[in-house]
Motif scaffolding. Structure first.
Motif, short mmCIF file in Angstrom:
data_model
loop_
_atom_site.label_atom_id
_atom_site.label_comp_id
_atom_site.label_asym_id
_atom_site.label_seq_id
_atom_site.Cartn_x
_atom_site.Cartn_y
_atom_site.Cartn_z
N GLY A 24 -0.92 1.14 -4.15
CA GLY A 24 0.30 0.38 -4.46
C GLY A 24 0.45 0.12 -5.95
O GLY A 24 1.54 0.23 -6.51
N LEU A 25 -0.66 -0.23 -6.60
CA LEU A 25 -0.61 -0.47 -8.05
C LEU A 25 -0.33 0.82 -8.82
O LEU A 25 0.42 0.82 -9.80
CB LEU A 25 -1.91 -1.10 -8.52
N ILE A 26 -0.93 1.92 -8.37
CA ILE A 26 -0.68 3.21 -9.02
C ILE A 26 0.78 3.61 -8.83
O ILE A 26 1.43 4.10 -9.77
CB ILE A 26 -1.64 4.29 -8.47
N ALA A 27 1.31 3.40 -7.64
CA ALA A 27 2.72 3.72 -7.38
C ALA A 27 3.65 2.88 -8.25
O ALA A 27 4.67 3.37 -8.74
CB ALA A 27 3.05 3.52 -5.90
N GLY B 89 5.61 -2.42 -0.80
CA GLY B 89 5.30 -2.23 0.61
C GLY B 89 3.89 -1.71 0.83
O GLY B 89 3.17 -2.18 1.72
N VAL B 90 3.47 -0.76 0.01
CA VAL B 90 2.11 -0.22 0.15
C VAL B 90 1.08 -1.29 -0.19
O VAL B 90 0.07 -1.44 0.49
CB VAL B 90 1.93 1.04 -0.75
N TYR B 91 1.34 -2.06 -1.25
CA TYR B 91 0.42 -3.14 -1.62
C TYR B 91 0.38 -4.20 -0.52
O TYR B 91 -0.68 -4.76 -0.21
CB TYR B 91 0.86 -3.76 -2.95
N LEU C 70 13.95 1.04 -6.09
CA LEU C 70 13.44 1.72 -4.90
C LEU C 70 11.94 2.01 -4.99
O LEU C 70 11.20 1.81 -4.03
CB LEU C 70 14.21 3.02 -4.66
N GLY C 71 11.49 2.45 -6.15
CA GLY C 71 10.06 2.69 -6.33
C GLY C 71 9.26 1.41 -6.29
O GLY C 71 8.15 1.37 -5.76
N GLY C 72 9.83 0.34 -6.85
CA GLY C 72 9.16 -0.96 -6.82
C GLY C 72 9.03 -1.49 -5.40
O GLY C 72 7.99 -2.04 -5.03
N LEU C 73 10.07 -1.31 -4.60
CA LEU C 73 9.99 -1.74 -3.21
C LEU C 73 8.96 -0.92 -2.43
O LEU C 73 8.23 -1.46 -1.59
CB LEU C 73 11.37 -1.64 -2.54
N THR D 15 -8.44 -2.13 0.34
CA THR D 15 -8.55 -1.96 -1.10
C THR D 15 -7.87 -0.67 -1.55
O THR D 15 -7.20 -0.64 -2.59
CB THR D 15 -10.04 -1.95 -1.52
N ILE D 16 -8.03 0.39 -0.78
CA ILE D 16 -7.38 1.67 -1.12
C ILE D 16 -5.87 1.50 -1.13
O ILE D 16 -5.18 1.97 -2.04
CB ILE D 16 -7.83 2.78 -0.16
#
Length: 124
Positions: free
Chosen positions: A19-22, A85-87, A78-81, A13-14
């Motif tokens: 990922g959503l915050i990024a 990735g984090v999500y 790049l930020g979206g990728l 969940t973290i």
């Protein structure tokens, strides 16, 4: 079935929240970069004319818009990728947990079918 692996669920969940915050920060950064470049082009042109720098050429309004758009799109990609990735790491953790739960449930069902209805599991 009972919920197992509470710590892994929290970690997953973290990762999803980060990922959503990024992703949100990426969108805001791309928009801010575009706006700054578009608004900074005329300011740079005025600054150069005021202090004897002459014409700024491609660094004027059109140059600021073009380079701002290029920088904004590249930041967005790049930020979206990175955010994706984090999500995806968070989703991967949930996938592994679901895989384990399904494997455990399947093993339980197969074990119950294998044992005769009248026999206890220890008598086997």
């Amino acid at each position: 079935m009972d919920k197992r692996y509470t710590a892994l669920r929290i970690i997953g969940t973290i990762y999803k929240v980060v990922g959503l915050i990024a992703a949100a920060i990426t969108v805001l950064s791309a928009l801010g970069l575009c706006a700054t470049s578009v608004l900074g082009g005329p300011a740079l042109d005025q600054f150069a004319q005021q202090y004897g720098g002459g014409d700024t050429g491609v660094f004027g309004l059109a140059g600021g818009m073009v380079w701002g758009l290029v920088a904004g799109i590249s930041t967005l990609i790049l930020g979206g990728l990175s955010a994706l990735g984090v999500y995806a790491i968070g989703e991967g953790i949930y996938l592994v947990i679901a895989l384990e739960e399904n494997t455990r449930a399947s093993a339980t069902v197969l074990y119950r079918q294998e044992v005769a209805p009248g026999m206890s599991p220890s008598a086997r």
